[in-house]
Each structure stands twice: as structure tokens, then as C-alpha cells.
Design an enzyme around this catalytic site. Structure first.
Site, PDB file in Angstrom:
ATOM      1  N   SER A  52       0.821  -1.210   0.000  1.00 36.78           N
ATOM      2  CA  SER A  52       0.000   0.000   0.000  1.00 36.78           C
ATOM      3  C   SER A  52       0.856   1.262   0.000  1.00 36.78           C
ATOM      4  O   SER A  52       0.477   2.265  -0.597  1.00 36.78           O
ATOM      5  CB  SER A  52      -0.971  -0.001   1.180  1.00 36.78           C
ATOM      6  OG  SER A  52      -0.285  -0.133   2.394  1.00 36.78           O
ATOM      7  N   GLU A  53       2.007   1.237   0.699  1.00 36.72           N
ATOM      8  CA  GLU A  53       2.967   2.336   0.614  1.00 36.72           C
ATOM      9  C   GLU A  53       4.387   1.830   0.795  1.00 36.72           C
ATOM     10  O   GLU A  53       4.619   0.777   1.396  1.00 36.72           O
ATOM     11  CB  GLU A  53       2.714   3.430   1.672  1.00 36.72           C
ATOM     12  CG  GLU A  53       1.645   4.438   1.300  1.00 36.72           C
ATOM     13  CD  GLU A  53       0.347   4.188   2.019  1.00 36.72           C
ATOM     14  OE1 GLU A  53      -0.610   4.953   1.778  1.00 36.72           O
ATOM     15  OE2 GLU A  53       0.276   3.221   2.802  1.00 36.72           O
ATOM     16  N   SER A  54       5.319   2.614   0.287  1.00 37.13           N
ATOM     17  CA  SER A  54       6.741   2.408   0.521  1.00 37.13           C
ATOM     18  C   SER A  54       7.352   3.753   0.895  1.00 37.13           C
ATOM     19  O   SER A  54       6.874   4.812   0.460  1.00 37.13           O
ATOM     20  CB  SER A  54       7.433   1.842  -0.720  1.00 37.13           C
ATOM     21  OG  SER A  54       6.952   0.536  -1.008  1.00 37.13           O
ATOM     22  N   HIS A  81       2.174   3.434   8.769  1.00 34.01           N
ATOM     23  CA  HIS A  81       2.778   2.107   8.887  1.00 34.01           C
ATOM     24  C   HIS A  81       4.163   2.065   8.235  1.00 34.01           C
ATOM     25  O   HIS A  81       5.075   1.399   8.733  1.00 34.01           O
ATOM     26  CB  HIS A  81       1.846   1.022   8.311  1.00 34.01           C
ATOM     27  CG  HIS A  81       1.964   0.788   6.848  1.00 34.01           C
ATOM     28  ND1 HIS A  81       1.238   1.495   5.916  1.00 34.01           N
ATOM     29  CD2 HIS A  81       2.725  -0.091   6.134  1.00 34.01           C
ATOM     30  CE1 HIS A  81       1.536   1.061   4.708  1.00 34.01           C
ATOM     31  NE2 HIS A  81       2.440   0.109   4.808  1.00 34.01           N
ATOM     32  N   PHE A 218      -8.839   1.477   0.579  1.00 38.52           N
ATOM     33  CA  PHE A 218      -7.786   2.393   0.112  1.00 38.52           C
ATOM     34  C   PHE A 218      -7.697   2.399  -1.419  1.00 38.52           C
ATOM     35  O   PHE A 218      -6.626   2.198  -1.988  1.00 38.52           O
ATOM     36  CB  PHE A 218      -6.459   1.964   0.747  1.00 38.52           C
ATOM     37  CG  PHE A 218      -5.281   2.876   0.469  1.00 38.52           C
ATOM     38  CD1 PHE A 218      -5.437   4.242   0.273  1.00 38.52           C
ATOM     39  CD2 PHE A 218      -4.005   2.355   0.412  1.00 38.52           C
ATOM     40  CE1 PHE A 218      -4.349   5.061   0.022  1.00 38.52           C
ATOM     41  CE2 PHE A 218      -2.902   3.158   0.172  1.00 38.52           C
ATOM     42  CZ  PHE A 218      -3.078   4.512  -0.028  1.00 38.52           C
TER      43      PHE A 218
END
Length: 287
Positions: A52-54, A81, A218
Site C-alpha cells: 500500500s505504501e513504501s 505504517h 484504500f
């Protein structure tokens, strides 16, 4: 590993946050030194990972970093996160203490401290939290996208748009079963969220005044659901404080990801005399 346009190889770490096991929590890519990477290269790395994110760090001084976050589709101003994952990775390499992160949403200090089982816990201080009531039109359109009705909501917790770095619509489910049965119209919800600039929809059920269960659709990140969302948790904590459900200095726990098979545990504390929120969690490498 990721390969840059100049042919050099960038080390890409993989951690999962808000868990003590690789099978739980929310995975994030972590690049501890992203100097020389272009926006397109960072987006490509995030898209290849599919998390979902980096997070991409740019060292600026001793224990100081500029950080940028990318979902598989776009850059995000702040991600909780990925911040926890990054801070644990840093702690394993530079030791305990405070690191100072400069995000697009503002400064985010993170305390790296020993965890209860000899592991590392990261405690981030969020950007300032704020909240406003959602409009009837925002609620109506979102409920239609979720395939929920007004009767599915808990009137004790009115719908708000809350922020602690990003905007999140906060909706309270009347029952745990309603929260568990999540089958929404992805395209419809994605359209609404893109128009209104929401990062996630924070759906929750109150088990008690201090224990909550949450799910976070999301679509703007190209992800159906986030298994742990630190930024939304911080915004939600600010929402609870504003509505009088949480006193300064008090903490809540949020269980997220359970219905996805990736259980996550987030601990949030309302900072006395401050609109910011502390969000605590652990993280472990993904083999």
C-alpha cells in the site's frame, strides 16, 4: 533490489508494521538512502512491490531524514505504517533514540525504544490532528459506494472527515458483523475519494471506549484494503478526543487487518495539551 536509470542498484528492504510476525501487519517497502532516485523511479519501485505504501529516505543530518511515501499509484503526504517500518529498520542499524523525519505533512519525530520482548518499538508523533463533520451528501455517496445503509451506522459516533497528515472519512459500524461483511463497489468509492481528496475511509466498530476494530478501504492507492493504517489511526484518535470520547493522555488500541488474515495492533495516545497523537507499533522484516 531496485535498478535506477543510471544502472546503480538501490537496496529495497521489506518490513511489515504493527505486528510481531511476518504473516501479520501491513507490509511496506523501505529505502534507507534514496538519494539519486527520481520520482518515476520511486513510483516504479512502489508499484513493483505492490504494497500500500513504501518509504524513501534522504539523509539530511545526524538522525535526520527527509522522507517521501509512494503507493503503487501516487505519492502520499504521510504514511504511518511505513514510518513505523522505516523507524524499526533504522533502529536495527543505528540504535535506540529519536529520529527526526521531515514529511510533506510536516515534521514527524519518532522514538525508537526497546519493545516488551526485546524487539524494537517505534513511537511516532503525528502531524496535528483535526476533524470536521461530514456533509450529508458525503455520507450518502459513501454509503452507496460501501453498499451500506444509514441503519448500519452507530449514532454515538457521527461521521467526520479527520486529518493527521491526510484526510480520512470516519464511519462507525453499528455492529462487528457489519464491519466484517465488507463488499464495496471499488470503482464507485474510488471516484468519490478521488473527488474529495480522501486517502482512506476509516470504518470502525467500538468494542469498548478504549478498544476498536477497524478496516480501511484504500482505492486511491490502488489497494482494496489496508491491513494497518497509522495515519488514519492518528486522525481517528484526534476525532475521538474532539468529540469527547477520549481524554488527553489516554490511549486506545485498534485491531485492524483481522478480517484480511493479517492481524495488526496499533496503540494511539492523545498528547496532553497538543493536537498531535502518538502512534506506537512494532515491525519485522519480511523474509
Amino acid at each position: 533490489m531496485g535498478r535506477r536509470n543510471d544502472g546503480q542498484v538501490t537496496e529495497v528492504l521489506r518490513y511489515t508494521a504493527f505486528t510481531t510476525t511476518p504473516s501479520g501487519g501491513n507490509p511496506a517497502g523501505v529505502v534507507l538512502d534514496a538519494q539519486g532516485l527520481s520520482d518515476a523511479e520511486m513510483l516504479a519501485i512502489a508499484a513493483e512491490l505492490g504494497y500500500s505504501e513504501s518509504a524513501f529516505l534522504f539523509p539530511t543530518g545526524e538522525r535526520q531524514y527527509r522522507v517521501r511515501y509512494f503507493s503503487p499509484l501516487a505519492e502520499v503526504a504521510f504514511c504511518g505504517h511505513a514510518t513505523i517500518a522505516t523507524s524499526v529498520a533504522l533502529g536495527e542499524r543505528i540504535g535506540q533514540g529519536t529520529v527526526h523525519l521531515a514529511t510533506q505533512a510536516g515534521p514527524v519525530p519518532v522514538e525508537i525504544v526497546p519493545g516488551p520482548a526485546g524487539d524494537i518499538t517505534a513511537v511516532l508523533t503525528s502531524p496535528p490532528a483535526s476533524t470536521r463533520p461530514a456533509t450529508e451528501e458525503e455520507i450518502r455517496r459513501t454509503l452507496a459506494g460501501l453498499r451500506w445503509s444509514a441503519d448500519d451506522l452507530d449514532p454515538a459516533y457521527p461521521a467526520h472527515v479527520a486529518n493527521a497528515g491526510n484526510d480520512h472519512l470516519v464511519l462507525a459500524a453499528a455492529t462487528r458483523d457489519r464491519l466484517a461483511d465488507l463488499d464495496y463497489d471499488y470503482d464507485a468509492l474510488a471516484k468519490i475519494m478521488a473527488e474529495l481528496g480522501w486517502t482512506t475511509v476509516h470504518l470502525f466498530w467500538a468494542e469498548s471506549p478504549a478498544v476498536f476494530h477497524a478496516r480501511n478501504p484504500f482505492p486511491p492507492g490502488g489497494v482494496v484494503e489496508d491491513p494497518a493504517t497509522g495515519a488514519a489511526a492518528a486522525a481517528f484518535t484526534g476525532y475521538l478526543r474532539t468529540l469527547g470520547h477520549l481524554q488527553d493522555g489516554s490511549s486506545i488500541t485498534i485491531h485492524q487487518g483481522v478480517d484480511m488474515g493479517r492481524p495488526s495492533l496499533l496503540t494511539c495516545t492523545a498528547i496532553p495539551g497538543d493536537t498531535r497523537v502518538k502512534v506506537s507499533g512494532t515491525a519485522v522484516p519480511i523474509p
